[in-house]
Design an enzyme around this catalytic site. Sequence first.
Site, PDB file in Angstrom:
ATOM      1  N   PHE A  13      28.870  43.842  17.460  1.00 23.78           N
ATOM      2  CA  PHE A  13      28.276  45.072  17.957  1.00 23.78           C
ATOM      3  C   PHE A  13      28.907  45.393  19.313  1.00 23.78           C
ATOM      4  CE2 PHE A  13      24.558  43.374  15.462  1.00 23.78           C
ATOM      5  CZ  PHE A  13      24.637  44.323  14.450  1.00 23.78           C
ATOM      6  N   SER A  14      28.753  46.636  19.769  1.00 23.74           N
ATOM      7  CA  SER A  14      29.275  46.939  21.102  1.00 23.74           C
ATOM      8  C   SER A  14      28.541  46.135  22.164  1.00 23.74           C
ATOM      9  CB  SER A  14      29.187  48.445  21.387  1.00 23.74           C
ATOM     10  OG  SER A  14      27.864  48.906  21.276  1.00 23.74           O
ATOM     11  N   GLU A  15      27.303  45.698  21.859  1.00 24.10           N
ATOM     12  CA  GLU A  15      26.561  44.889  22.839  1.00 24.10           C
ATOM     13  C   GLU A  15      25.628  43.912  22.137  1.00 24.10           C
ATOM     14  OE1 GLU A  15      27.565  45.162  26.689  1.00 24.10           O
ATOM     15  OE2 GLU A  15      27.496  46.994  25.512  1.00 24.10           O
ATOM     16  N   THR A  16      25.598  42.690  22.659  1.00 24.76           N
ATOM     17  CA  THR A  16      24.569  41.708  22.316  1.00 24.76           C
ATOM     18  C   THR A  16      23.842  41.351  23.603  1.00 24.76           C
ATOM     19  OG1 THR A  16      25.782  40.788  20.430  1.00 24.76           O
ATOM     20  CG2 THR A  16      24.099  39.396  21.428  1.00 24.76           C
ATOM     21  N   ILE A  53      29.168  42.267  30.660  1.00 22.05           N
ATOM     22  CA  ILE A  53      29.270  43.565  31.334  1.00 22.05           C
ATOM     23  C   ILE A  53      28.103  43.701  32.308  1.00 22.05           C
ATOM     24  CG2 ILE A  53      27.928  44.825  29.622  1.00 22.05           C
ATOM     25  CD1 ILE A  53      29.986  47.110  29.852  1.00 22.05           C
TER      26      ILE A  53
END
Length: 274
Positions: free
Chosen positions: A44-47, A68
């Site tokens: 995913f773009s973020e976890t 990030i």
Amino acid sequence: MTMRQYVVDAFTDRVFKGNPAAVCLPESWPSDELMADIAMENRFSETAFIVREPEGWHLRWFTPGGEIDLCGHATLASAYVVLRFVEPDADVVRFRTMSGVLTVTRRRSDGHDGDDHAGDVFTMDFPAFDLKPTPVTDAMERALGVRPIEAWLGRDLLCVMPDERTVRGLDPDQGLLEDLPGLLANVTAAGDAGSGFDCVSRAFAPKLNVPEDPVCGSGHCHILPYWSKHLGKTALTAYQASARGGVIHATVGDGRVSLGGGAALFSIGTILPD
């Protein structure tokens, strides 16, 4: 170590739309290497990883390319998980993060069908990025395929296009995008008349191994301050024109951006990294 993982679609009220994020709830912090591996596995773009410490909830975000400093949709997804499954009687949650304390408030829908929280709106209080004008370059035009009419730089690059159609039709060169300044490349234009949206945008993050982020909350901490000043208004509705699409209701002021949206639960599972 095993941990529960929730997959939540953020900035939408139904699955398969908005921006999916994985939210992991380990009992204690895994190693940075393991969190990075899980984020890479998820793709995913973020976890997001959240741990309840004596001082309260601590939240960290990992892309497939590493940790990030700020992420909107995974914060919204984390708040959804906490307020639905861990603290269901609460309507406010605060997370300690690399970007300071972030507060998320839930406004409950008028009625729930059992455990279905469709219609709840989660509003996040985020910092606005300070934007500085930067020259429009040939490199930007080559990477995006269209020459921006303006460019601004905060954490990310913000490129302003002449119209919504141009933003929707972009097919950028991911390799050339990596050579542009900024962490992400956010591209925006004013919404078409009658669309109901003040602005539209897309977000590209090849430096983080994310070709296109479906709905980028931190990107809107650049986009919305720009349009607030340009349009002379503090309350805005934004649309992210990715393939999945997503809507953000926002208020801008005093160096902060209030980002609001819904969330939908896709799955609950258990990670077995050992």
